[in-house]
Design a protein around this motif. Structure first.
Motif, PDB file in Angstrom:
ATOM      1  N   ASP A  43     -58.366 -19.013   1.291  1.00 61.72           N
ATOM      2  CA  ASP A  43     -59.724 -18.923   0.828  1.00 61.72           C
ATOM      3  C   ASP A  43     -61.047 -19.357   1.783  1.00 61.72           C
ATOM      4  O   ASP A  43     -61.021 -20.085   2.082  1.00 61.72           O
ATOM      5  CB  ASP A  43     -60.205 -20.570  -0.053  1.00 61.72           C
ATOM      6  N   GLU A  44     -62.030 -18.090   1.543  1.00 58.55           N
ATOM      7  CA  GLU A  44     -62.447 -17.883   3.586  1.00 58.55           C
ATOM      8  C   GLU A  44     -61.275 -18.351   4.754  1.00 58.55           C
ATOM      9  O   GLU A  44     -60.071 -17.625   4.639  1.00 58.55           O
ATOM     10  CB  GLU A  44     -63.540 -18.716   3.227  1.00 58.55           C
ATOM     11  N   ASP A  45     -61.393 -19.502   5.138  1.00 54.77           N
ATOM     12  CA  ASP A  45     -60.651 -19.084   6.302  1.00 54.77           C
ATOM     13  C   ASP A  45     -59.244 -20.406   5.875  1.00 54.77           C
ATOM     14  O   ASP A  45     -58.522 -20.666   7.150  1.00 54.77           O
ATOM     15  CB  ASP A  45     -61.543 -20.117   7.721  1.00 54.77           C
ATOM     16  N   VAL A  46     -59.510 -21.320   4.616  1.00 52.94           N
ATOM     17  CA  VAL A  46     -59.070 -22.937   4.448  1.00 52.94           C
ATOM     18  C   VAL A  46     -57.570 -21.781   3.859  1.00 52.94           C
ATOM     19  O   VAL A  46     -57.841 -21.138   2.795  1.00 52.94           O
ATOM     20  CB  VAL A  46     -59.649 -23.222   3.406  1.00 52.94           C
ATOM     21  N   PHE A  47     -56.353 -21.775   4.122  1.00 50.33           N
ATOM     22  CA  PHE A  47     -55.627 -22.439   2.985  1.00 50.33           C
ATOM     23  C   PHE A  47     -55.262 -23.970   2.157  1.00 50.33           C
ATOM     24  O   PHE A  47     -55.640 -24.300   2.235  1.00 50.33           O
ATOM     25  CB  PHE A  47     -54.696 -22.630   4.065  1.00 50.33           C
ATOM     26  N   ARG A  48     -54.866 -23.353   0.942  1.00 53.26           N
ATOM     27  CA  ARG A  48     -55.581 -23.658   0.215  1.00 53.26           C
ATOM     28  C   ARG A  48     -53.418 -23.998  -0.912  1.00 53.26           C
ATOM     29  O   ARG A  48     -53.270 -22.627  -1.020  1.00 53.26           O
ATOM     30  CB  ARG A  48     -56.047 -23.738  -1.258  1.00 53.26           C
ATOM     31  N   PHE A  49     -52.941 -25.354  -1.173  1.00 54.59           N
ATOM     32  CA  PHE A  49     -51.897 -24.797  -1.258  1.00 54.59           C
ATOM     33  C   PHE A  49     -52.118 -25.751  -2.711  1.00 54.59           C
ATOM     34  O   PHE A  49     -53.127 -26.891  -3.123  1.00 54.59           O
ATOM     35  CB  PHE A  49     -51.000 -25.620  -0.640  1.00 54.59           C
ATOM     36  N   THR A  50     -50.724 -26.006  -4.042  1.00 55.32           N
ATOM     37  CA  THR A  50     -51.036 -26.771  -5.057  1.00 55.32           C
ATOM     38  C   THR A  50     -49.296 -27.876  -5.258  1.00 55.32           C
ATOM     39  O   THR A  50     -48.251 -26.820  -5.168  1.00 55.32           O
ATOM     40  CB  THR A  50     -51.856 -25.922  -6.460  1.00 55.32           C
ATOM     41  N   HIS A  53     -56.602 -32.125 -11.613  1.00 58.97           N
ATOM     42  CA  HIS A  53     -56.719 -32.825 -12.662  1.00 58.97           C
ATOM     43  C   HIS A  53     -56.793 -31.218 -13.921  1.00 58.97           C
ATOM     44  O   HIS A  53     -56.368 -31.735 -14.632  1.00 58.97           O
ATOM     45  CB  HIS A  53     -57.868 -34.128 -13.111  1.00 58.97           C
ATOM     46  N   ASP A  54     -57.770 -30.510 -13.700  1.00 50.64           N
ATOM     47  CA  ASP A  54     -57.950 -29.675 -14.357  1.00 50.64           C
ATOM     48  C   ASP A  54     -57.314 -28.354 -13.787  1.00 50.64           C
ATOM     49  O   ASP A  54     -57.406 -27.257 -14.838  1.00 50.64           O
ATOM     50  CB  ASP A  54     -59.075 -28.958 -14.918  1.00 50.64           C
ATOM     51  N   PHE A  55     -56.639 -28.422 -13.338  1.00 49.01           N
ATOM     52  CA  PHE A  55     -55.486 -27.045 -12.719  1.00 49.01           C
ATOM     53  C   PHE A  55     -56.476 -25.774 -12.697  1.00 49.01           C
ATOM     54  O   PHE A  55     -56.001 -24.771 -12.716  1.00 49.01           O
ATOM     55  CB  PHE A  55     -54.154 -27.110 -13.976  1.00 49.01           C
ATOM     56  N   GLY A  56     -57.599 -26.376 -12.240  1.00 47.40           N
ATOM     57  CA  GLY A  56     -58.515 -25.169 -11.829  1.00 47.40           C
ATOM     58  C   GLY A  56     -57.842 -24.936 -10.386  1.00 47.40           C
ATOM     59  O   GLY A  56     -57.700 -23.540 -10.175  1.00 47.40           O
ATOM     60  N   TRP A  57     -57.646 -25.536  -9.716  1.00 45.79           N
ATOM     61  CA  TRP A  57     -56.845 -25.149  -7.963  1.00 45.79           C
ATOM     62  C   TRP A  57     -55.646 -24.493  -8.277  1.00 45.79           C
ATOM     63  O   TRP A  57     -55.442 -22.839  -7.835  1.00 45.79           O
ATOM     64  CB  TRP A  57     -57.542 -25.439  -6.951  1.00 45.79           C
ATOM     65  N   ALA A  58     -54.726 -25.062  -9.081  1.00 44.52           N
ATOM     66  CA  ALA A  58     -53.455 -24.952  -9.205  1.00 44.52           C
ATOM     67  C   ALA A  58     -54.210 -22.701 -10.388  1.00 44.52           C
ATOM     68  O   ALA A  58     -53.266 -22.673  -9.883  1.00 44.52           O
ATOM     69  CB  ALA A  58     -52.904 -25.398  -9.891  1.00 44.52           C
ATOM     70  N   SER A  59     -54.425 -22.532 -10.763  1.00 45.59           N
ATOM     71  CA  SER A  59     -54.213 -22.177 -12.259  1.00 45.59           C
ATOM     72  C   SER A  59     -55.473 -20.447 -10.536  1.00 45.59           C
ATOM     73  O   SER A  59     -54.150 -19.498 -10.826  1.00 45.59           O
ATOM     74  CB  SER A  59     -55.713 -21.811 -12.879  1.00 45.59           C
ATOM     75  N   ARG A 116     -51.960 -32.458 -10.587  1.00 40.28           N
ATOM     76  CA  ARG A 116     -51.927 -31.549  -9.818  1.00 40.28           C
ATOM     77  C   ARG A 116     -53.025 -32.401  -8.320  1.00 40.28           C
ATOM     78  O   ARG A 116     -53.964 -32.866  -8.642  1.00 40.28           O
ATOM     79  CB  ARG A 116     -52.154 -30.119  -9.718  1.00 40.28           C
ATOM     80  N   VAL A 117     -52.288 -31.899  -7.102  1.00 38.98           N
ATOM     81  CA  VAL A 117     -53.307 -31.628  -5.989  1.00 38.98           C
ATOM     82  C   VAL A 117     -53.828 -30.646  -5.455  1.00 38.98           C
ATOM     83  O   VAL A 117     -52.596 -30.045  -4.967  1.00 38.98           O
ATOM     84  CB  VAL A 117     -52.636 -32.574  -4.799  1.00 38.98           C
ATOM     85  N   CYS A 118     -54.716 -30.619  -4.891  1.00 34.84           N
ATOM     86  CA  CYS A 118     -54.935 -29.083  -4.306  1.00 34.84           C
ATOM     87  C   CYS A 118     -55.462 -29.917  -2.559  1.00 34.84           C
ATOM     88  O   CYS A 118     -55.440 -30.787  -2.256  1.00 34.84           O
ATOM     89  CB  CYS A 118     -56.217 -28.150  -4.761  1.00 34.84           C
ATOM     90  N   ILE A 119     -54.414 -29.045  -1.788  1.00 33.42           N
ATOM     91  CA  ILE A 119     -54.333 -29.538  -0.154  1.00 33.42           C
ATOM     92  C   ILE A 119     -55.358 -28.274   0.116  1.00 33.42           C
ATOM     93  O   ILE A 119     -54.566 -26.440  -0.146  1.00 33.42           O
ATOM     94  CB  ILE A 119     -52.936 -29.079   0.263  1.00 33.42           C
ATOM     95  N   ALA A 120     -56.047 -28.674   1.699  1.00 32.22           N
ATOM     96  CA  ALA A 120     -56.506 -27.330   1.688  1.00 32.22           C
ATOM     97  C   ALA A 120     -56.833 -27.531   3.103  1.00 32.22           C
ATOM     98  O   ALA A 120     -57.216 -28.862   3.543  1.00 32.22           O
ATOM     99  CB  ALA A 120     -58.519 -27.996   1.154  1.00 32.22           C
TER     100      ALA A 120
END
Length: 132
Positions: free
Chosen positions: A39-46, A89-95, A118-122
């Motif tokens: 996401d841009e230069d940010v790596f996102r994990f769930t 909590h809403d699974f937005g990033w997970a989705s 769920r937790v998003c790791i940015a």
């Protein structure tokens, strides 16, 4: 300005799996293969909230994301960064992450243990090493 060089941008965007390394309570690295979204230069994990990665990053946010080009194994990208933990909590990033990898949020919900969220790791890059 992007820390990821143009020569490795497609690897960062298209690799299906990354190795995320954190520091365990004993000081030793703990590494896990995980799907991600750039996401841009940010790596996102769930991950689910009870995972060891979350505990490790709460204690020490420094981590490494490592990518290997599956077609050219000597082409790699090492991203050293600091992690931000974001409640999902809403699974937005997970989705978003699941769909970017051809999966679905329903599959993520199925693998999330009862009582966990769920937790998003940015991971925000601090230093990048590109090889090959």
């Amino acid at each position: 300005m992007s820390l990821i060089p143009e020569s490795h941008r497609s690897l960062a965007q298209d690799a299906g799996t990354a190795i995320l390394s954190t520091f365990g309570h004993d000081g030793f690295p703990q590494s896990t293969a995980v799907g991600y979204l750039l996401d841009e230069d940010v790596f996102r994990f769930t991950v689910s909230s009870e995972k060891q990665k979350v505990k490790n990053l709460q204690r020490r946010p420094e981590c490494t994301v490592f990518l290997v080009d599956p077609t050219t194994p000597f082409k790699t990208l090492e991203v050293r960064g600091r992690a931000e933990l974001i409640d999902d909590h809403d699974f937005g990033w997970a989705s978003r992450i699941a769909e970017s990898r051809g999966s679905s949020v329903e599959q993520v919900r199925r693998i999330t243990p009862a009582g966990a969220h769920r937790v998003c790791i940015a991971v925000h890059p601090v230093k990048v090493n590109a090889y090959g």
